[in-house]
Motif scaffolding. Structure first.
Motif, PDB file in Angstrom:
ATOM      1  N   SER A 107      -0.673   7.686   1.421  1.00  0.00           N
ATOM      2  CA  SER A 107      -1.525   7.892   2.574  1.00  0.00           C
ATOM      3  C   SER A 107      -3.017   7.778   2.245  1.00  0.00           C
ATOM      4  O   SER A 107      -3.839   7.900   3.119  1.00  0.00           O
ATOM      5  N   TYR A 108      -3.357   7.600   0.996  1.00  0.00           N
ATOM      6  CA  TYR A 108      -4.766   7.484   0.626  1.00  0.00           C
ATOM      7  C   TYR A 108      -5.066   6.030   0.272  1.00  0.00           C
ATOM      8  O   TYR A 108      -4.171   5.292  -0.145  1.00  0.00           O
ATOM      9  N   PRO A 109      -6.307   5.607   0.432  1.00  0.00           N
ATOM     10  CA  PRO A 109      -6.637   4.217   0.128  1.00  0.00           C
ATOM     11  C   PRO A 109      -6.680   3.983  -1.386  1.00  0.00           C
ATOM     12  O   PRO A 109      -7.114   4.837  -2.153  1.00  0.00           O
ATOM     13  N   ILE A 110      -6.229   2.843  -1.795  1.00  0.00           N
ATOM     14  CA  ILE A 110      -6.279   2.460  -3.202  1.00  0.00           C
ATOM     15  C   ILE A 110      -7.449   1.510  -3.370  1.00  0.00           C
ATOM     16  O   ILE A 110      -7.518   0.471  -2.710  1.00  0.00           O
ATOM     17  N   VAL A 111      -8.364   1.863  -4.235  1.00  0.00           N
ATOM     18  CA  VAL A 111      -9.554   1.049  -4.458  1.00  0.00           C
ATOM     19  C   VAL A 111      -9.361   0.295  -5.757  1.00  0.00           C
ATOM     20  O   VAL A 111      -9.188   0.892  -6.823  1.00  0.00           O
ATOM     21  N   PHE A 112      -9.386  -0.998  -5.659  1.00  0.00           N
ATOM     22  CA  PHE A 112      -9.281  -1.823  -6.857  1.00  0.00           C
ATOM     23  C   PHE A 112     -10.680  -2.142  -7.348  1.00  0.00           C
ATOM     24  O   PHE A 112     -11.540  -2.525  -6.550  1.00  0.00           O
ATOM     25  N   PRO A 113     -10.939  -2.003  -8.648  1.00  0.00           N
ATOM     26  CA  PRO A 113     -12.287  -2.312  -9.154  1.00  0.00           C
ATOM     27  C   PRO A 113     -12.556  -3.803  -9.022  1.00  0.00           C
ATOM     28  O   PRO A 113     -11.703  -4.621  -9.275  1.00  0.00           O
TER      29      PRO A 113
END
Length: 105
Positions: free
Chosen positions: A93-99
């Motif tokens: 449910s949380y956003p995944i931030v890709f570098p």
């Protein structure tokens, strides 16, 4: 194909074909296999010798074919095809931030 040529000692070599190593052996084996298949494969032939009566072959009796009804109804339909497909639900449910890749220039 090797063409005619003269060796350094003056010997004339006629035009000839040179087979790769093992080619004669392989060709002989292939010929033996083909001959064996030809000889052993003709087991249904009738060899006539002193027999004066010709051999008669009987064909098996064929039963009259009955019309069989196919149990399949076309077009084929499945109950699942009428329902719309379920939408997949996300597993997190949380956003995944890709570098982001940084430029090393």
């Amino acid at each position: 194909m090797i063409e005619q040529y003269v060796k350094s000692d003056g010997t004339v070599v006629r035009r000839h074909t040179r087979l790769p190593a093992g080619a004669r052996r392989e060709t002989a084996l292939l010929g033996a296999v083909v001959a064996g298949v030809f000889i052993l494969g003709n087991g249904n032939t009738v060899i006539t010798g002193a027999d004066t009566q010709p051999t008669q072959f009987r064909l098996p009796r064929q039963q009259p074919q009955q019309q069989q009804q196919s149990p399949v109804v076309y077009p084929i339909k499945r109950p699942e095809w009428d329902k719309p497909a379920a939408r997949p639900t996300p597993t997190v449910s949380y956003p995944i931030v890709f570098p982001s890749p940084r430029s090393g220039r």
